[in-house]
Design an enzyme around this catalytic site. Sequence first.
Site, PDB file in Angstrom:
ATOM      1  N   ASP A 511       3.176  -9.118   6.004  1.00  0.00           N
ATOM      2  CA  ASP A 511       3.814  -7.799   6.000  1.00  0.00           C
ATOM      3  C   ASP A 511       5.333  -7.924   5.799  1.00  0.00           C
ATOM      4  OD1 ASP A 511       3.951  -5.036   6.226  1.00  0.00           O
ATOM      5  OD2 ASP A 511       2.933  -4.947   8.157  1.00  0.00           O
ATOM      6  N   ASP A 581       0.279   2.700   3.412  1.00  0.00           N
ATOM      7  CA  ASP A 581      -0.120   2.954   4.797  1.00  0.00           C
ATOM      8  C   ASP A 581      -0.830   4.295   4.923  1.00  0.00           C
ATOM      9  OD1 ASP A 581       0.653   0.634   5.947  1.00  0.00           O
ATOM     10  OD2 ASP A 581       2.491   1.397   6.870  1.00  0.00           O
TER      11      ASP A 581
END
Length: 771
Positions: A511, A581
């Site tokens: 990430d 997301d």
Amino acid sequence: MFNAWFRRHSAVLALRAVPFHSNPVSRNARRRSTRIAAFTFAAFFVVTAGARAQSQDAQIQYDDATGVFRIDAADTTYAIGINEAKQVQTLYWGKRLATSDHLAAAHAERGASSFDPPLDTTPHEYVGWGGPLYVEPDLKITFPDGNRDLVLQYVSHRIDGNELFIRMKDVSSEVYVTLDYQADAETGILRRSAEIEDRTDAPVTIEQVFSATWNLPRGTDYRLRYLTGRWAAEWNVQEQPIHPGKTVLESRRGSTGAQNNPWFAIDHVSSNDPEHGSVWFGALAWSGSWEITVEQDQVQQVRVSGGPNSFDFAYKLEKGQTFRTPYFYGGYSSEGIGGASRLMHRLEIDSILPRAPHPPLRPVLYNSWEATEFNVNEAGQMALAEKAASIGVERFVMDDGWFGERNNDHAGLGDWKVNPQKFPHGLQPLIDKVHGLGMSFGLWVEPEMVNPNSNLYRQHPDWALNFAGRPRTEERNQLVLNLARADVRDYVFHALDKLLSENAIDFLKWDYNRNWSEPGWPQRAPEEEKEVYVDFVRNVYGIMAQLRAKYPRLEIESCSGGGSRVDLGVMHLTDEVWPSDNTDAFDRLLIQNGFTYAYTPGVMMAWVTDSPTWVNHRTLSLEYRFLSSMQGSLGIGANLNNWTPEDFATAKKMVAQYKTIRETVQRGSLYRLIEPGNGSEQSVTQYVSRDGAQTVVFAFLHSSRERYPFPRIYLRGLDPAAIYRVAELDGQVTKDTPAEASGAWWMQHGIDVNLQGDFQAAAFELRRGEK
Ligand code: DGJ
């Protein structure tokens, strides 16, 4: 295929991924401060510089009489000529020409007036900033004496199989540029880069260095497509006519960014069919700040140039050193924007991904993030793992929260040690449990970041990007580590290496949750600080490559708070990407649609999450959520603790169905039959397997209006003469639908589905009968 060459010449598979080879070696040798302590990346960069093999895949020919290079690959011809001024000039880029077609020698433009000199109006393949040049240069250099004039001329060339090298030199200094072209036989896509070499007696400073310029056939009827977005709203397709002037697509963020993606496509304004007409397209393989300029000059020449962003850029080359640019891929399709996307997908699967040309299919994945957020622990994860396994999940991924003092996003980043309160026996009991359930195990990391509230930052506050004595802007309570520094790079590599060597981890979700600010490197001399933009990215690539070499079965997902780091550079080193997301299955239709313009559904991770979604508080059926996610690489991110027995039964059925179609979805040819967005009430996608034996169609209805039926679906890409049998996966085709019919029927008569109401979805497959 690009990868065939790499495979033959690279001892370690992952090494082929990095676009830079020679420069970092010399830079590392020169500066003690950048020397690598415990392991070396040098070998990594050197290996790919070896001899190259002959390839019969694509043809490159040189005509001595005319000075014309002609590259033929798949459906594309690309031609370059050396003109009388020794400039390297684009002659042709488009649909493949007949072998007998003759391309005349290049001639520099004559110059329309004293204001439009030939240097400026000639379509150069690669041009230095010097002489009377006003269009975007590919290379701009400052010499130590203040001279900034650089006029490049052809010196020599070399053809090696399907690779062409053209060497250029400045008219009066020992600065050389080698242009590298490699053609992909399957797609016709060209991979281009440039290598700058300083053979003067002194250092030179590069202030702008692009990978390539692409010149379109001269004309005014062009339309540019590009991708824009923001967090949770990535992958919007923009269209605009190309007018005189310049459009700049870019990221100044240190990484790829969601606001623009380094991809472009250009077609004719007049072409309205997504499956017909000429499209010129390209993408940069670079995960740092980047720039693509699309410029229509005063003589109606459209040029597309790109490479590392020239904003705030400087890179010093010592005598004898070289700088290799990232790759800039460019292709042509005569089958519209749909065809252009399919060529990109094919390239990515067959040539770009780490295990190309046969990257493993994406396993069905479960991820704990939306279920538990930071509240992870051994018992809770084990319980989720059992539930995930029961529906056919193949990979279990524990997300954020397992390390350091990571109970929320205020602390812990940088301290990559298992949290002993949450996992008193370390990670291995959980991993054993997951493996025992027949799943592989994945773990979340964010290696390039540090929370000020962490042991790492307390020990090494100087490791974050910063300008000395200036405020450091935090985003999500975190700072960016200066990965350009050798000690920081070593720390990050060793932290990950330790994790992987001590635990049987199969997959890392990598990430990256903020962009850069204050990109200083105070330990460097002021004139070298800006090299952070390049060295950072090289080291991130280097760490990934080194891990992949050491742990050959390791897979990695590129995630950047969603889709902020998706590009062909990171795709060389990662097996899948997280597009957004935003996991609302309806929003995802639009997001996924835009994503597929440039990138294959085969790497597009898509989770089924809870309803109502946290994003829009929209309620969607579980079937709808599954069908939305099944258009890419299926994942599940819901809180399984809240599911009913019916939910488990539905999920089990749909996971099993997905496994019967996933090869077609992940490897096949995608047709965007009805696109969401632009006020569309529907979305329909079709995937045709590589062997043509299976076709899968997904249909989504946003909202019924005024009793109109769902539009008839006309399939594409089938064999008109073959017979195909239809089967419903979910939802219904109408009762008039024949059980089997010819490809011509499905493509020309079409098929109707029963979809009415709000947020409805259906999917069916066609299987080709034996001939
Ligand atoms: C951002 C990612 O996109 C999410 O999926 C999740 O991993 C969080 N970070 C964790 O902090």
